[in-house]
Design an enzyme around this catalytic site. Structure first.
Site, mmCIF file in Angstrom:
data_model
loop_
_atom_site.group_PDB
_atom_site.id
_atom_site.type_symbol
_atom_site.label_atom_id
_atom_site.label_comp_id
_atom_site.label_asym_id
_atom_site.label_seq_id
_atom_site.Cartn_x
_atom_site.Cartn_y
_atom_site.Cartn_z
ATOM 1 N N GLU A 73 -40.321 -0.270 79.524
ATOM 2 C CA GLU A 73 -40.280 1.022 80.200
ATOM 3 C C GLU A 73 -38.852 1.549 80.325
ATOM 4 O O GLU A 73 -38.552 2.380 81.179
ATOM 5 C CB GLU A 73 -40.961 0.906 81.558
ATOM 6 C CG GLU A 73 -42.429 0.553 81.371
ATOM 7 C CD GLU A 73 -43.230 0.506 82.645
ATOM 8 O OE1 GLU A 73 -44.274 1.181 82.672
ATOM 9 O OE2 GLU A 73 -42.840 -0.198 83.586
ATOM 10 N N HIS A 92 -38.483 0.700 89.493
ATOM 11 C CA HIS A 92 -39.894 0.990 89.207
ATOM 12 C C HIS A 92 -40.718 -0.240 89.579
ATOM 13 O O HIS A 92 -40.381 -1.357 89.188
ATOM 14 C CB HIS A 92 -40.079 1.321 87.727
ATOM 15 C CG HIS A 92 -41.503 1.337 87.278
ATOM 16 N ND1 HIS A 92 -42.486 2.057 87.922
ATOM 17 C CD2 HIS A 92 -42.129 0.710 86.241
ATOM 18 C CE1 HIS A 92 -43.642 1.881 87.310
ATOM 19 N NE2 HIS A 92 -43.454 1.062 86.293
ATOM 20 N N TYR A 119 -38.769 8.900 108.332
ATOM 21 C CA TYR A 119 -38.024 8.181 107.305
ATOM 22 C C TYR A 119 -38.607 8.379 105.920
ATOM 23 O O TYR A 119 -37.889 8.346 104.921
ATOM 24 C CB TYR A 119 -37.921 6.694 107.668
ATOM 25 C CG TYR A 119 -36.884 6.459 108.728
ATOM 26 C CD1 TYR A 119 -35.534 6.357 108.406
ATOM 27 C CD2 TYR A 119 -37.236 6.397 110.074
ATOM 28 C CE1 TYR A 119 -34.568 6.178 109.376
ATOM 29 C CE2 TYR A 119 -36.282 6.227 111.055
ATOM 30 C CZ TYR A 119 -34.950 6.118 110.708
ATOM 31 O OH TYR A 119 -33.999 5.953 111.679
#
Length: 210
Positions: A73, A92, A119
């Site tokens: 990836e 990722h 947050y």
């Protein structure tokens, strides 16, 4: 920071994420920008078992220079960097709750998760859904590239989150906040929930632009 220090930092983060159940098997990948290219976690290696010396090195054009073969990836990471010049790191994951949310049929593809906490708004902001493409497919990188210029955090359909940050700590903090918010979202299904108001969200985004 020296390249060797970055390698150690990547391995330490990967081990921490693996031990805390944020990733499993050989899923997930981490990259950082260095002066002459990128360092990326290798393909088919668990983040909990990374050898810093074998982390992949890519040049400024994305060509593999040294170390083990990079994550399949890599194109996904490079698409994020291309569209976000200030990005210093990309993380990722295939984190369980985020993947579960990405498979729901009723989510808003323009902004997947509601503003449950301050947050989440501060660290993630708006979270668009990237349509499903097979992992490592060039079409996935292209789809990510179309959204990355406006969003530093994306959720890949039936796959998981990808987040760019101005530092490795920022990218890791944001993706962990995303996963915790996905967990909360699933826990609250069927409950009456009071999320942050549009005015509260706008105030946070003005104070903490993502």
């Amino acid at each position: 920071m020296s390249e060797s220090a970055w390698r150690e930092k990547i391995a330490t983060l990967g081990r921490s994420m693996f031990q805390r159940g944020l990733t499993f098997g050989s899923s997930g990948n981490i990259s950082v920008k260095v002066s002459d290219g990128w360092l990326m976690t290798p393909t088919n290696v668990a983040l909990g078992d990374i050898d810093p010396a074998r982390i992949s090195k890519l040049d400024a054009a994305g060509k593999h220079l040294s170390g083990d073969a990079p994550t399949k990836e890599a194109m996904l990471h490079l698409a994020m960097y291309r569209e976000r010049p200030n990005a210093a790191a990309v993380v990722h994951l295939h984190s369980t709750h985020s993947v579960a949310v990405s498979a729901l049929s009723h989510i808003d593809p323009e902004d997947v998760l509601p503003p449950i906490t301050a947050y989440y708004v501060m660290r993630v902001g708006r979270l668009p859904l990237v349509p499903y493409y097979p992992p490592g497919d060039q079409a996935l990188a292209e789809a990510v590239g179309k959204l990355a210029g406006k969003h530093h955090a994306l959720l890949l359909a039936n796959h998981g989150p990808v987040v760019a940050g101005t530092s490795l700590e920022a990218a890791a903090g944001a993706i962990e906040e995303l996963e915790e918010t996905a967990k909360l979202y699933l826990m609250l299904q069927g409950q009456r929930v009071k999320i942050l108001s549009p005015e509260q969200v706008a105030a946070l985004r003005e104070r903490y632009p993502s």
